[in-house]
Scaffold this motif. Structure first.
Motif, short mmCIF file in Angstrom:
data_model
loop_
_atom_site.label_atom_id
_atom_site.label_comp_id
_atom_site.label_asym_id
_atom_site.label_seq_id
_atom_site.Cartn_x
_atom_site.Cartn_y
_atom_site.Cartn_z
N GLU A 1 2.14 4.82 21.06
CA GLU A 1 1.29 4.21 20.05
C GLU A 1 1.15 2.73 20.39
O GLU A 1 1.78 1.88 19.77
N ARG B 1 -1.65 -0.71 8.94
CA ARG B 1 -1.86 0.73 9.13
C ARG B 1 -0.64 1.39 9.75
O ARG B 1 -0.31 2.53 9.42
N ARG B 2 0.05 0.68 10.63
CA ARG B 2 1.20 1.24 11.31
C ARG B 2 2.52 1.03 10.54
O ARG B 2 3.58 1.34 11.05
N THR C 1 -3.95 -3.62 11.90
CA THR C 1 -3.19 -2.66 12.71
C THR C 1 -1.75 -2.56 12.23
O THR C 1 -1.20 -1.47 12.06
N HIS D 1 -10.52 -1.59 13.94
CA HIS D 1 -10.37 -0.31 14.63
C HIS D 1 -10.48 0.84 13.63
O HIS D 1 -10.34 0.65 12.42
N GLU D 2 -10.71 2.00 14.16
CA GLU D 2 -10.82 3.19 13.32
C GLU D 2 -9.52 3.37 12.53
O GLU D 2 -8.43 3.27 13.08
N GLY D 3 -9.66 3.62 11.26
CA GLY D 3 -8.49 3.80 10.41
C GLY D 3 -8.06 2.55 9.68
O GLY D 3 -7.21 2.61 8.79
N ASP D 4 -8.62 1.37 10.05
CA ASP D 4 -8.29 0.15 9.32
C ASP D 4 -8.79 0.26 7.88
O ASP D 4 -9.86 0.82 7.61
N ASP D 5 -8.02 -0.28 6.96
CA ASP D 5 -8.37 -0.25 5.55
C ASP D 5 -8.57 -1.68 5.08
O ASP D 5 -7.59 -2.38 4.79
N ASP E 1 0.81 -1.20 0.00
CA ASP E 1 0.00 0.00 0.00
C ASP E 1 0.85 1.27 0.00
O ASP E 1 0.33 2.36 -0.08
#
Length: 519
Positions: free
Chosen positions: A449, A73-74, A70, A109-113, A35
């Motif tokens: 984080e 995203r991280r 997670t 979680h919020e922000g997961d794609d 990504d």
């Protein structure tokens, strides 16, 4: 679930999983396999294939997919990677990707794609005793495509087999992975293939030894990662940092200053969603011999020789070797909440424990005579995950019995928190002493984080860090200490009301202070 794959596909060796891999991964450009480009200061890791056995199961839905999302995203996944799900029944690739996306919608979680995960996902049939299924062919093709995209040798692609399957399937699947050549890389190297086992790793000493023999027949120990998600919690990891990096705490971390250690995990949850599994296991097997023993060892361990993986593991497991075998008659109270036997899937005469309180003794110079109090149960008055050191006090000096016991406490729930409770003067004209608590939420630490336990442990698997994973030696000692609970000396569970703190008989174990976590 239904499948669009035909019998002809299977006979011709062009399985749905392999076709999906072709469709999904034939373009070796970074845009197809990742990504983002790695940050300037981020060294990309080796390409990765994560093979998730039991990809449709509850554990995968609730824990593994959110952990992967997670890490994605991280930016903690390799630049080039792919997810292969397996199962006994076929599933079309598109259906599998929809399943992954739905799991993230419910448990992510919020922000997961979801698209970031599902574009890497294909489904394969599981390896069997005689039939290798579609996994080996799909794995080889994906390995080659990832190697081409990364510009590396296919022998360098890391393959992680995650066994999110019922424990009874660990042995046969491990044998089959070895039988079909899936426990080594193409060049025969062991270090590029890792296998993750969920708990319970055996249900008694005999089954532990049988499973361990099968595992070591197929794998080298360095390839094996036995997950205990309590060790992945941020606050659990902070136990040895809090202690060894701060003289304030290290100086009192012994029997001279600590009167009790409490490791308390009460739960309000029911067991209805997994009654059949739970009735064959119970609270003691589900929690004590794994989670609570491991956390107790984190508290009890001696200062390691260094902070390397080997030193930390050795220190934790040396502590377990000092655990005195549990005394079922004097040091254990079992309970079963009223109405448990009425749950569908539970035997009408079940004696399964849904609650346990135990007094564990650590026979070494640092902790001899200090009780480690373990408690966990279902349908209790509140939920908590807390480790508390109850400090000794001297009521003779100065303030007499006005001084309450000080506490050093770590909440293991969520992102974790550290609390210190001590006696202070109550503001006002009189010299009145009251307890006061200072609290540090780990999520409030500047730049913090936190990772979820599963995300943390999966990341450790990907980088090959075995610090927070159990070993056969440590499990051997844990089973030795737990063994008296497996014989005729096991006490009968006592009834307790749902929404209570369990059988009243458990209160005597925590005297004179009582359980810190209480209503």
């Amino acid at each position: 679930m239904s499948s669009t794959r035909t019998d002809d596909d299977a006979r011709q060796g062009t399985p749905e999983g392999t076709t999906g891999a072709d469709d999904q991964l034939t373009d070796p450009s970074p845009g197809e396999l990742t990504d983002r480009a790695p940050a300037a200061d981020e060294a990309p890791g080796a390409p990765l294939v994560l093979v998730l056995h039991g990809a449709r199961g509850d554990l995968s839905r609730r824990s593994v997919y959110p952990a992967l999302a997670t890490l994605q995203r991280r930016r903690l996944l390799p630049q080039h990677w792919a997810l292969l799900g397996t199962g006994r029944e076929d599933m079309a690739d598109d259906e599998f990707r929809a399943h992954v996306a739905a799991s993230l919608e419910e448990f992510g979680h919020e922000g997961d794609d979801p698209e970031a995960l599902t574009r890497h996902s294909v489904f394969c049939s599981e390896v069997g005793d005689d039939d290798p299924g579609t996994l080996p062919a799909a794995l080889e093709r994906v390995r080659g495509v990832l190697a081409d995209a990364a510009g590396c040798d296919r022998d360098d692609v890391v393959v992680v087999h995650y066994l999110a399957i019922p424990p009874a399937a660990f042995e046969p699947l491990t044998r089959n992975l070895g039988r079909h050549g899936l426990t080594r890389g193409p060049d025969g190297r062991a270090e590029t293939v890792r296998v993750v086992y969920e708990k319970p790793y055996g249900t008694d000493p005999d089954s532990f030894h049988r499973l361990d023999a099968v595992v070591h027949d197929a794998l080298e120990e360095r390839q094996v990662f036995r997950i205990d998600h309590f060790l992945g919690k941020e606050a659990t990891q902070n136990l040895h940092v809090l202690r060894f990096a701060n003289e304030l705490f290290e100086s009192v971390w012994c029997r001279d200053h600590v009167e009790q250690v409490q490791i308390d995990v009460p739960e309000t949850l029911d067991v209805a969603q997994r009654a059949e599994f739970y009735d064959a296991t119970g609270a003691a097997l589900d929690m004590v011999v794994s989670h609570l023993f491991q956390v107790a060892a984190q508290v009890a361990m001696e200062p390691p020789k260094g902070m390397s993986i080997d030193n930390l593991v050795a220190a934790r497991e040396a502590a377990i070797a000092c655990f005195r075998p549990l005394d079922p008659a004097d040091d254990v109270v079992l309970g079963q909440f009223e109405g448990y036997r009425d749950i569908e899937g539970v035997d009408d005469a079940s004696t399964t424990d849904t609650f346990i309180a135990a007094r564990l003794w650590v026979d070494n110079d640092r902790w001899r005579g200090v009780p480690f109090l373990l408690r966990t149960g279902k349908r209790m008055a509140a939920s908590a995950q807390r480790v508390t050191l109850v400090l000794r006090r001297d009521p003779v000096r100065l303030f007499g019995d006005k001084v309450e016991a000080g506490l050093i406490s770590l909440s293991l729930k969520g992102d974790g928190a550290i609390e210190v409770t001590t006696s202070i003067k109550k503001p006002g004209p009189e010299l009145d002493l009251v307890p006061g608590t200072a609290r540090l939420d780990l999520s409030d630490v500047e730049g913090a984080e936190p990772l979820s336990p599963y995300a943390s442990l999966v990341h450790d698997v990907l980088v090959g860090d075995r610090t927070l994973f159990t070993t056969p030696e440590g499990l051997e000692e844990a089973w030795r200490a737990f063994a008296p609970m497996l014989g005729d000396a096991r006490p009968d569970p006592l009834p307790y009301a749902p929404g209570s703190w369990g059988p009243a008989e458990a209160d005597r174990l925590a005297e004179p202070h009582g359980w810190v976590v209480r209503g």
